[in-house]
Design an enzyme around this catalytic site. Structure first.
Site, PDB file in Angstrom:
ATOM      1  N   ASP A  50      13.021 -66.458 -24.380  1.00  0.00           N
ATOM      2  CA  ASP A  50      12.427 -65.168 -24.034  1.00  0.00           C
ATOM      3  C   ASP A  50      13.429 -64.260 -23.304  1.00  0.00           C
ATOM      4  O   ASP A  50      13.082 -63.161 -22.888  1.00  0.00           O
ATOM      5  CB  ASP A  50      11.110 -65.308 -23.246  1.00  0.00           C
ATOM      6  CG  ASP A  50      11.262 -66.069 -21.947  1.00  0.00           C
ATOM      7  OD1 ASP A  50      12.391 -66.467 -21.608  1.00  0.00           O
ATOM      8  OD2 ASP A  50      10.228 -66.262 -21.263  1.00  0.00           O
ATOM      9  N   SER A  53      11.632 -73.057 -19.203  1.00  0.00           N
ATOM     10  CA  SER A  53      12.588 -71.998 -19.504  1.00  0.00           C
ATOM     11  C   SER A  53      14.043 -72.419 -19.289  1.00  0.00           C
ATOM     12  O   SER A  53      14.506 -73.383 -19.872  1.00  0.00           O
ATOM     13  CB  SER A  53      12.208 -70.778 -18.665  1.00  0.00           C
ATOM     14  OG  SER A  53      13.028 -69.698 -18.957  1.00  0.00           O
ATOM     15  N   ASP A  87      13.661 -71.205 -23.526  1.00  0.00           N
ATOM     16  CA  ASP A  87      12.449 -70.963 -24.320  1.00  0.00           C
ATOM     17  C   ASP A  87      12.536 -69.644 -25.096  1.00  0.00           C
ATOM     18  O   ASP A  87      11.533 -69.147 -25.610  1.00  0.00           O
ATOM     19  CB  ASP A  87      11.189 -71.016 -23.445  1.00  0.00           C
ATOM     20  CG  ASP A  87      11.189 -69.971 -22.339  1.00  0.00           C
ATOM     21  OD1 ASP A  87      12.269 -69.460 -21.980  1.00  0.00           O
ATOM     22  OD2 ASP A  87      10.092 -69.658 -21.820  1.00  0.00           O
ATOM     23  N   SER A 103      12.503 -67.025  -3.914  1.00  0.00           N
ATOM     24  CA  SER A 103      12.321 -67.199  -5.353  1.00  0.00           C
ATOM     25  C   SER A 103      10.881 -67.599  -5.649  1.00  0.00           C
ATOM     26  O   SER A 103      10.239 -68.281  -4.853  1.00  0.00           O
ATOM     27  CB  SER A 103      13.267 -68.286  -5.852  1.00  0.00           C
ATOM     28  OG  SER A 103      12.799 -68.810  -7.078  1.00  0.00           O
ATOM     29  N   GLY A 104      10.390 -67.193  -6.795  1.00  0.00           N
ATOM     30  CA  GLY A 104       9.051 -67.599  -7.216  1.00  0.00           C
ATOM     31  C   GLY A 104       9.097 -68.804  -8.152  1.00  0.00           C
ATOM     32  O   GLY A 104       8.060 -69.308  -8.574  1.00  0.00           O
TER      33      GLY A 104
END
Ligand code: GN1
Ligand code: MG
Length: 542
Positions: A280, A64, A278, A499-500
């Site tokens: 999105d 991303s 990407d 953060s993930g």
């Protein structure tokens, strides 16, 4: 299971010793050279998931908005949703298994998830433009084939295009044709039908400058250009021919730094937008005559869409339940505007699209957006059926016309996941239909000044949160400290969470002025540094 093939191929995709990765907010993300074994194993997992649900599964190789050197992988479930949370744990187990334990872990997953290995598997693959993506997607194929799965490699596609393909395939074409042409045709047809209903169509030209983050969005937009009506003039910047992916550009850069991307010359009052790597996510912006930059983020996009849909829903008079879903990062004034001025219910959930998507499914019309510009609208099956029925059967002109607009919105919006191209067309159509300029849109409400920071700590998991991540439960004393700091400022709010997708703790603060938001964010980042095991030098004031 062909144990010999598994042994042979997993040896070709060895796991670096001691490397542990987790399936996070958006799948696995890491430096590209650490990911070969992960993508191979996600090929295995995609095949298992496909066998488990007897449907086609998607797998996208992308990181991303992260730097070009990174990469990542995420799985797409049958209707184009994110991988079911119950399988995220299997993904993590498989990615971290020792090579000689791989077969055992696969067998365990099959037992726990009732997978019949003799079933067929079908997987759709997509990838972004990172230099590492091609090779990684080859490793995905190895994984799928080891478990006897079939695959279709779509090559370079945006993440939402892959989600769309998977949904089309599993609904036997009901959602659309599972090809790029099918995607372009569906969206452009709905868009043209929509703007046909706009009074000024034909007499105007709509210019839009788009920063494509030097990513796959540029390629796909160029492909789509011939499908657009002549009135819509799309100018593509940062198309990947000169600069690096996401470098000083793209939706995340613009949102985080609250400034225009490089590589796009912006004249006063011109409407511009940025995609991420990407495609999105999308954010809009413009520069006023005084040269001041105005960001129109996901919250304002959700607001514009909600205003438009609410008016149409009032006209069709079906008592459809509509709501907006946000995260803690939503600007406080957006929430206030939606609830108090627009009178739409707002729900706050944990960060990550899967949480927003899940909540939005509870309503007839669920609008969800992350502040960073990732979002879409979900229509319940019942609402969609009713709307389509009104279009063909309703005698009242106004009601039928409103239903027709809603029907075109249903077809234009990518309901599987946030989609920069689809969202952009939705926004352009709404602005045209409502005759709104970018300035008028921006003026719906004024964002509270805010600041997003990150701090490195030894182990970010020491921070545990509650209340949709708005309060910290651990480490002890942190929330009390944040509460005390927030009290010092007007209209203020702050929260922290691990953060993930990155090895950092994120800090968010808003307040009455930019100076105060910056000061509050800085003080909170110091508190995190001291109470949660900060690494390196303490954070410096902004
Ligand atoms: C503050 C922020 O923008 N967080 C982003 C970011 O997640 P983190 O868990 O904050 O790293 O990446 C996610 C995936 O793209 C996106 O869903 C989310 O909104
Ligand atoms: Mg993205």
């Amino acid at each position: 299971m062909d144990s010999e093939a598994l042994r042979k191929f997993s040896a070709l995709h060895p796991r670096p010793a001691g490397l542990t990765l987790h399936y996070g907010t958006a799948g696995f993300r890491s430096a590209a050279q650490q990911l070969d074994h992960v993508v191979f194993r996600m090929g295995l997992l995609a095949a298992l998931r496909s066998k488990a649900v007897t449907a086609t599964i998607g797998i996208m190789v992308t990181a991303s908005h992260n730097p070009e050197e990174d990469n990542g992988v995420k799985l797409v479930d049958p209707l184009g949703e994110m991988l079911h949370p119950s399988w995220e744990e299997y993904a993590t187990q498989l990615a971290n298994a020792e090579e000689q334990e791989l077969q055992k872990v696969i067998t365990e997953i099959c037992q726990k998830a009732a997978v019949n290995l003799h079933k067929d598997a079908s997987v759709f693959i997509g990838r972004d433009t990172r230099p590492s993506s091609k090779k990684l997607s080859q490793s995905v194929i190895d994984g799928i084939q080891v478990l006897g799965g079939q695959y279709h490699d779509y090559g370079l596609v945006t993440t939402p295009q892959l989600h769309y393909m998977v949904c089309c395939q599993n609904t036997q074409g009901q959602y659309g044709k599972a090809t790029l042409e099918g995607y372009y045709e569906k969206l452009s047809k709905a868009f043209m039908e929509l703007i046909k209903q706009s009074h000024c169509s034909g007499e105007f030209q709509r210019h839009l400058k788009i920063d494509c983050a030097n990513g796959v969005g540029a390629l796909k937009l160029s492909e789509m250009k011939p499908y657009f009506p002549q009135e819509v003039l799309i100018h593509i910047y940062n198309d990947g021919t000169k600069e690096k992916l996401n470098h000083l550009c793209g939706a995340d850069f613009v949102k985080v730094h609250q400034k225009p991307p490089g590589g796009l010359d912006m004249k006063p009052n011109e409407r511009c937008c940025s995609f991420d790597g990407d495609a999105d996510r999308i954010v809009y912006y413009y520069k006023d005559t005084a040269g001041r930059f105005h960001l129109i983020d996901g919250d304002k996009i959700a607001t514009l869409i909600s205003i438009f849909l609410k008016e149409l829903l009032a006209k069709v008079k079906q008592n459809f339940k509509m709501a907006v879903v946000q995260t803690a990062y939503a600007n406080g004034n957006s929430t206030r505007y939606l609830q108090e001025t627009l009178k739409v219910p707002v729900h706050c959930v944990k960060t990550g699209v899967k949480h927003l998507h899940h909540k939005a499914q509870e309503f007839d019309v669920g609008v969800y957006f992350e502040a960073n510009g990732h979002g879409t609208v979900l229509f319940s099956k019942a609402a969609e059926t009713k709307i389509r029925q009104l279009v063909t059967e309703e005698k009242d002109n106004e009601k039928r016309e409103a239903a027709k607009m809603l029907e075109n919105m249903i077809d234009l919006i990518n309901q599987t996941v946030g989609d920069a191209v689809s969202d952009m067309l939705v926004i352009e159509a709404i602005l045209a239909l409502k005759g709104l300029s970018v300035q008028q849109w921006d003026a719906l409400y004024t964002d509270l000044p805010n600041r997003l920071l990150k701090v490195q700590v030894a182990d970010r998991r020491v921070i545990d949160t509650t209340d949709a991540e708005r309060r910290a439960l651990t480490p002890p004393g942190l929330q009390e400290k944040i509460d005390a700091l927030v009290k010092k400022y007007k209209l203020s709010r702050a929260f922290v969470r691990p953060s993930g997708t990155e090895d950092v703790v994120r800090i968010y603060a808003e307040a009455d002025t930019q100076e105060n938001a910056d000061a509050l964010a800085h003080e909170v980042s110091l508190a995190v540094f001291h109470l949660a095991g900060g690494k390196g030098a303490p954070p410096q004031p902004i």
